[in-house]
Design a protein around this motif. Structure first.
Motif, mmCIF file in Angstrom:
data_model
loop_
_atom_site.group_PDB
_atom_site.id
_atom_site.type_symbol
_atom_site.label_atom_id
_atom_site.label_comp_id
_atom_site.label_asym_id
_atom_site.label_seq_id
_atom_site.Cartn_x
_atom_site.Cartn_y
_atom_site.Cartn_z
ATOM 1 N N PHE A 39 -11.719 10.788 -7.863
ATOM 2 C CA PHE A 39 -13.026 10.250 -8.250
ATOM 3 C C PHE A 39 -13.995 10.062 -7.083
ATOM 4 N N ASP A 40 -13.631 10.497 -5.878
ATOM 5 C CA ASP A 40 -14.493 10.291 -4.712
ATOM 6 C C ASP A 40 -14.552 11.579 -3.891
ATOM 7 N N PRO A 41 -15.302 12.591 -4.360
ATOM 8 C CA PRO A 41 -15.342 13.889 -3.673
ATOM 9 C C PRO A 41 -15.984 13.785 -2.291
ATOM 10 N N LYS A 42 -15.423 14.546 -1.343
ATOM 11 C CA LYS A 42 -15.913 14.529 0.034
ATOM 12 C C LYS A 42 -16.094 15.958 0.556
ATOM 13 N N PRO A 43 -17.311 16.511 0.428
ATOM 14 C CA PRO A 43 -17.574 17.858 0.941
ATOM 15 C C PRO A 43 -17.294 17.993 2.439
ATOM 16 N N ALA A 44 -17.375 16.884 3.170
ATOM 17 C CA ALA A 44 -17.129 16.946 4.614
ATOM 18 C C ALA A 44 -15.710 17.405 4.917
ATOM 19 N N LEU A 45 -14.783 17.178 4.005
ATOM 20 C CA LEU A 45 -13.404 17.621 4.241
ATOM 21 C C LEU A 45 -13.293 19.130 4.242
ATOM 22 N N ASP A 46 -14.178 19.810 3.526
ATOM 23 C CA ASP A 46 -14.203 21.276 3.574
ATOM 24 C C ASP A 46 -14.692 21.751 4.937
ATOM 25 N N ARG A 47 -15.730 21.098 5.430
ATOM 26 C CA ARG A 47 -16.301 21.501 6.711
ATOM 27 C C ARG A 47 -15.377 21.174 7.878
ATOM 28 N N TRP A 48 -14.646 20.084 7.766
ATOM 29 C CA TRP A 48 -13.776 19.638 8.855
ATOM 30 C C TRP A 48 -12.319 20.046 8.653
ATOM 31 N N ASN A 49 -12.031 20.806 7.633
ATOM 32 C CA ASN A 49 -10.646 21.137 7.312
ATOM 33 C C ASN A 49 -9.903 21.691 8.534
ATOM 34 N N GLY A 50 -8.779 21.060 8.876
ATOM 35 C CA GLY A 50 -7.980 21.497 10.012
ATOM 36 C C GLY A 50 -8.442 20.957 11.348
ATOM 37 N N LYS A 51 -9.559 20.215 11.355
ATOM 38 C CA LYS A 51 -10.071 19.637 12.600
ATOM 39 C C LYS A 51 -9.845 18.117 12.606
ATOM 40 N N ALA A 52 -9.668 17.557 13.775
ATOM 41 C CA ALA A 52 -9.455 16.112 13.900
ATOM 42 C C ALA A 52 -10.747 15.370 13.554
ATOM 43 N N ILE A 53 -10.641 14.403 12.670
ATOM 44 C CA ILE A 53 -11.817 13.632 12.294
ATOM 45 C C ILE A 53 -11.936 12.417 13.217
ATOM 46 N N PRO A 54 -13.149 11.992 13.525
ATOM 47 C CA PRO A 54 -13.338 10.916 14.518
ATOM 48 C C PRO A 54 -12.901 9.538 14.021
ATOM 49 N N THR A 55 -12.773 9.351 12.722
ATOM 50 C CA THR A 55 -12.428 8.024 12.202
ATOM 51 C C THR A 55 -10.924 7.756 12.203
ATOM 52 N N PHE A 56 -10.114 8.769 12.422
ATOM 53 C CA PHE A 56 -8.662 8.581 12.345
ATOM 54 C C PHE A 56 -8.140 7.746 13.511
#
Length: 466
Positions: free
Chosen positions: A65-82
């Motif tokens: 219920f909470d789609p995140k298009p940013a996950l497509d753009r960042w797929n396989g890359k380290a996200i800064p919030t982790f």
């Protein structure tokens, strides 16, 4: 000790009025012989009952219920919030993992829902989706305790206990608080999830079986006729009344006899409540009882409707058990897990909402969907997701909440709640409010202080109320 008292207590304990002691234990109050009489709410209520659809294991918000298009753009890359310290499992990585599912807008509200809920999507305008839930533990056990009782430790009354304590039951022949577990058993913590804590035992959840005798050990023993059992109960009551007249300050035995009477009534009424053969074939098929994948959860959803229809105050249905990898706990393969769990629950839940609405029950029944937490938007291994209490989704329907609404938000990755954050205490305060109960005034004395479901926190989320 007086031999009369000793013999009397021994008689009550050993005969049990013809009921199994395990069945009676779930019905006994500590000191109130009629604790479940219906009580008036503290103020005008929008709902009379609650059905909590508990998705044990933690459904993934970014795949439902909470789609995140940013996950497509960042797929396989380290996200800064982790942050590594946020992970529960050692195999959890910082790399974004795109959702395997597509989302679409539904209803006049345009609510975004995953492709895995085609039936539920038809109810988009009745759902109030809260995307900003957060909790205090990333471990199943403590998280389950908190979602159920407001505390991460065991030993506290569950929400259903608080509600039945505050409102009683509208049906004197059935428990006020019923639990329906998954085909694969109860979740971790078992019966502690629906515990009465330090309240009288009357307020604990009563597990129902969806087939056969609804309550274990309630059936009349072989060789005992109805007349014999009734005679025995009358004899116990007469003896108890004589004793109570001489000992007015002792009420525990009166409570026990009241429990026997409730068990007697339940022998007649509980089987009828779970007898779905009385439903039409079309209704049973709408709930998915004609398909193996939806049969069990669908049966429980149908039972929930039948129970609230009969005045049961709080019904909790678990999706996911603790036998093997059968819950929503998608550590290894998110798609395989959610494909299975969504297929089991989508049609039954959608039919439940339709059925409640058609019968005029949705306005007075608050339906709650969610788990003990969500899941991280990053990889665990190659295809799984780890636990996430920092930002996840739950939805409400009926019971005076605004449908077709999305409230709150997580960050661009779905990692943590950032807008209009809703803590578990706030959720509990809001549920109580819809039932006409002030969470600050609904208290129970224990160990020298007054306890609450919301502890010393919580605020009603008024923006989601109709």
């Amino acid at each position: 000790m007086n031999n009369h008292i000793t013999n009397r207590r021994h008689f009550l304990q050993t005969t049990g009025g013809g009921f199994g002691i395990l069945a009676l234990r779930s019905l006994l109050a500590a000191d109130n012989p009629k604790p479940m009489n219906a009580l008036s709410p503290q103020f005008a209520a929008r709902a009379k009952s609650v059905i909590f659809l508990f998705m044990y294991g933690g459904p993934s918000q970014v795949d439902t219920f909470d789609p995140k298009p940013a996950l497509d753009r960042w797929n396989g890359k380290a996200i800064p919030t982790f942050r590594k310290e946020d992970a529960f499992a050692p195999a959890t990585k910082a790399t974004a993992m795109r959702s395997p599912y597509t989302f679409a807008r539904h209803g006049q509200s345009g609510l975004e829902i995953s492709e895995k809920f085609p039936h539920l999507a038809r109810h988009a305008d009745e759902l109030c989706v809260i995307r900003s839930l957060h909790a205090d533990s990333n471990n199943h056990g403590p998280a389950l305790f908190q979602m159920n009782s407001g505390f991460v430790q065991s030993g506290y009354p569950s929400m259903g206990s608080w509600i039945t304590y505050g409102l009683g039951s509208e049906n004197e022949n059935l428990p006020g608080y019923v639990v329906l577990t998954d085909l694969n058993g109860a979740p971790v913590n078992g019966a502690m999830n629906w515990s009465n804590g330090f309240m009288p035992a009357t307020y604990q959840g009563v597990p129902f079986q969806s087939v056969g005798s609804p309550i274990l050990y309630l059936k009349r023993p072989e060789g005992v006729s109805v007349a014999q059992q009734r005679h025995r109960l009358d004899f116990i009551r007469k003896w108890n009344e004589r004793y109570s007249a001489a000992n007015p300050d002792e009420s525990a035995l009166s409570a026990r006899v009241a429990a026997y009477e409730l068990a007697w009534r339940m022998q007649s009424h509980a089987p009828a409540a779970v007898d779905i053969s009385r439903e039409t074939k079309a209704t049973r098929e709408d709930y998915g009882l004609n398909h193996k994948i939806t049969e069990y959860f669908g049966r429980n959803c149908l039972l929930a409707r039948r129970l609230v229809e009969r005045g049961v105050r709080f019904v909790q249905i678990y999706s996911g058990g603790n036998k093997g990898l059968t819950a929503w706990d998608a550590h290894d393969n998110l798609k395989e897990n959610h494909d299975r769990q969504c297929a089991q629950t989508d049609q039954p839940i959608a039919t439940l909402l339709t059925d409640l609405k058609q019968r005029g029950l949705l306005d007075t029944t608050l339906v709650v969907w969610g788990g003990e937490f969500g899941r991280l938007p990053t990889h665990q291994g190659s295809a799984g997701r780890d636990h996430n209490p920092f930002g996840f989704t739950m939805w409400l329907a009926g019971g005076g909440v605004r449908g077709g609404l999305t409230y709150g938000a997580t960050d661009e990755f779905g990692y943590a709640a950032v807008e209009n954050k809703v803590h578990v205490h706030d959720l509990h305060a809001t549920i109580l409010h819809q039932l006409g109960l002030n969470h600050k005034q609904l208290t129970y004395p224990h160990l020298g202080r007054n306890f609450r479901l919301t502890d010393v926190e919580g605020s009603v989320v008024k923006s989601i109320l109709a």
